[in-house]
Design a protein around this motif. Structure first.
Motif, mmCIF file in Angstrom:
data_model
loop_
_atom_site.group_PDB
_atom_site.id
_atom_site.type_symbol
_atom_site.label_atom_id
_atom_site.label_comp_id
_atom_site.label_asym_id
_atom_site.label_seq_id
_atom_site.Cartn_x
_atom_site.Cartn_y
_atom_site.Cartn_z
ATOM 1 N N LEU A 139 3.635 -16.997 123.260
ATOM 2 C CA LEU A 139 4.575 -16.352 124.166
ATOM 3 C C LEU A 139 3.837 -15.347 125.034
ATOM 4 O O LEU A 139 2.663 -15.070 124.825
ATOM 5 N N ARG A 140 4.570 -14.820 126.031
ATOM 6 C CA ARG A 140 3.961 -13.819 126.894
ATOM 7 C C ARG A 140 3.530 -12.616 126.066
ATOM 8 O O ARG A 140 4.142 -12.288 125.058
ATOM 9 N N ARG A 141 2.482 -11.960 126.541
ATOM 10 C CA ARG A 141 1.963 -10.807 125.825
ATOM 11 C C ARG A 141 3.073 -9.757 125.656
ATOM 12 O O ARG A 141 3.790 -9.444 126.597
ATOM 13 N N GLY A 142 3.173 -9.228 124.470
ATOM 14 C CA GLY A 142 4.171 -8.197 124.212
ATOM 15 C C GLY A 142 5.523 -8.750 123.789
ATOM 16 O O GLY A 142 6.416 -7.997 123.439
ATOM 17 N N LYS A 143 5.682 -10.080 123.852
ATOM 18 C CA LYS A 143 6.954 -10.681 123.466
ATOM 19 C C LYS A 143 6.871 -11.168 122.027
ATOM 20 O O LYS A 143 5.949 -11.905 121.665
ATOM 21 N N ARG A 144 7.834 -10.753 121.225
ATOM 22 C CA ARG A 144 7.907 -11.243 119.864
ATOM 23 C C ARG A 144 8.840 -12.451 119.848
ATOM 24 O O ARG A 144 9.780 -12.512 120.630
ATOM 25 N N ALA A 145 8.534 -13.392 118.974
ATOM 26 C CA ALA A 145 9.384 -14.581 118.893
ATOM 27 C C ALA A 145 10.790 -14.177 118.462
ATOM 28 O O ALA A 145 10.973 -13.241 117.680
#
Lengths: 119, 199
Positions: free
Chosen positions: B53-59
């Motif tokens: 996922l995009r950096r900084g995004k948690r699933a």
């Protein structure tokens, strides 16, 4: 222990992009549906079967740029406005009118073949 | 019920709720719950899918897989020839589905996923244009995949067509040694929640 697909960065980015576009279409339709637009109306506007509209809105798989443009135009939306520059090294993000950050500048649904030809 | 269902945000302003969802802020309760599910899955020998996922995004949602499914992803799936080249390679289709699932995008019941009959067994199918993947939800937003197949041109219509896949998943599930509840029962809203903001 974990696993993931063996895709190169470009194929991976493409895959994510396609899924983001599908999500954007679904969200846009959901917004329009709140205003009363139906899949049948979209189908009538585009001159295609309602089942096909349903498949395009919800179905998995790729979608052509023409189909994307047709769906957004039939919903009176701007298909796509910009690709935002990377923020702190993050990958680019597809911005659509669903994000609320894009100005809807023209009502495409009022365009006709004649006005396009004149333009 | 987990804190993902919104209990920990009760009484907070709409802006805080929106931000919490958008950035998937993990509360201590979240982390404890996640840790217990993840630990139980790992203890059962399941392998975690690693979403990019995009950096900084948690699933928002999580996928685990049996060793057999991981083997299918690595060996069998790449060899599948897609029916229509415009749908992308099977690996790309799989990545699309996993990206959307883990990001918390809305899933279309019937097109993306569906619970197979008989519903009481709670075996779910995830679909792409050329792939079928079978598994179950060990907790809300936690999917375990065990069986993958190439989707044939004719499709599966009857319960009998699905029975071999259901049997395989149920047999594997019954054989797992885990302290998790075996599976989540119910419809789509019972097994997944959606991230409300586009990411």
């Amino acid at each position: 222990m974990s696993f993931r697909t063996d895709l190169n960065p470009y194929d991976r980015a493409y895959s994510h992009f396609v899924r983001q576009v599908r999500d954007a279409i679904q969200r846009t339709f959901d917004e329009e549906a709140e205003s009363g637009i139906t899949q049948k109306e979209l189908a009538d506007t585009l001159g295609i079967d309602q089942a096909l509209v349903s498949r395009r809105l919800n179905g998995p798989g790729n979608i052509t740029l023409r189909t994307l443009a047709n769906l957004y135009t039939a919903m009176g939306r701007e298909p796509l406005s910009n690709f935002v520059a990377p923020d702190h090294g993050q990958p680019c993000k597809l911005m659509t009118s669903t994000s609320g950050t894009v100005v809807q500048f023209e009502d495409y649904s009022k365009l006709t073949a004649a006005s396009c030809a004149t333009a | 019920m987990t804190s993902r269902d919104g209990d920990h945000l009760k009484g907070r302003s709409p802006r805080v709720k929106r931000l919490a969802e958008q950035w998937a802020v993990a509360t201590p309760h979240d982390l404890t719950y996640m840790s217990s599910v993840v630990d139980a899955c790992k203890a059962a020998g399941l392998v975690a899918y690693e979403p990019m996922l995009r950096r900084g995004k948690r699933a928002w949602r999580y996928v685990f897989a049996s060793a057999a499914f991981v083997e299918w992803v690595k060996v069998d799936m790449p060899a599948i020839v897609p029916e229509h080249s415009e749908d992308g390679s099977p690996c790309e289709q799989f990545e699309q589905e996993m990206y959307g699932f883990c990001s918390g995008y809305a899933l279309a019941f019937g097109s993306d996923t569906r619970c197979l009959e008989p519903i009481r067994l709670s075996v779910w199918e995830l679909k792409t244009p050329d792939l079928r993947m079978f598994g179950w939800f060990c907790a809300k937003n936690y999917l375990v995949l065990h069986k993958g197949e190439k989707k044939g041109p004719e499709g599966l219509e009857r319960w009998d067509d699905y029975k071999p896949f259901i049997d395989e998943v149920v047999s594997f599930r019954n054989g797992l040694v885990t302290n998790l509840p075996q599976y989540v029962v119910g419809g789509l809203a019972d097994v997944v929640s959606n991230r409300s903001e586009s990411i």
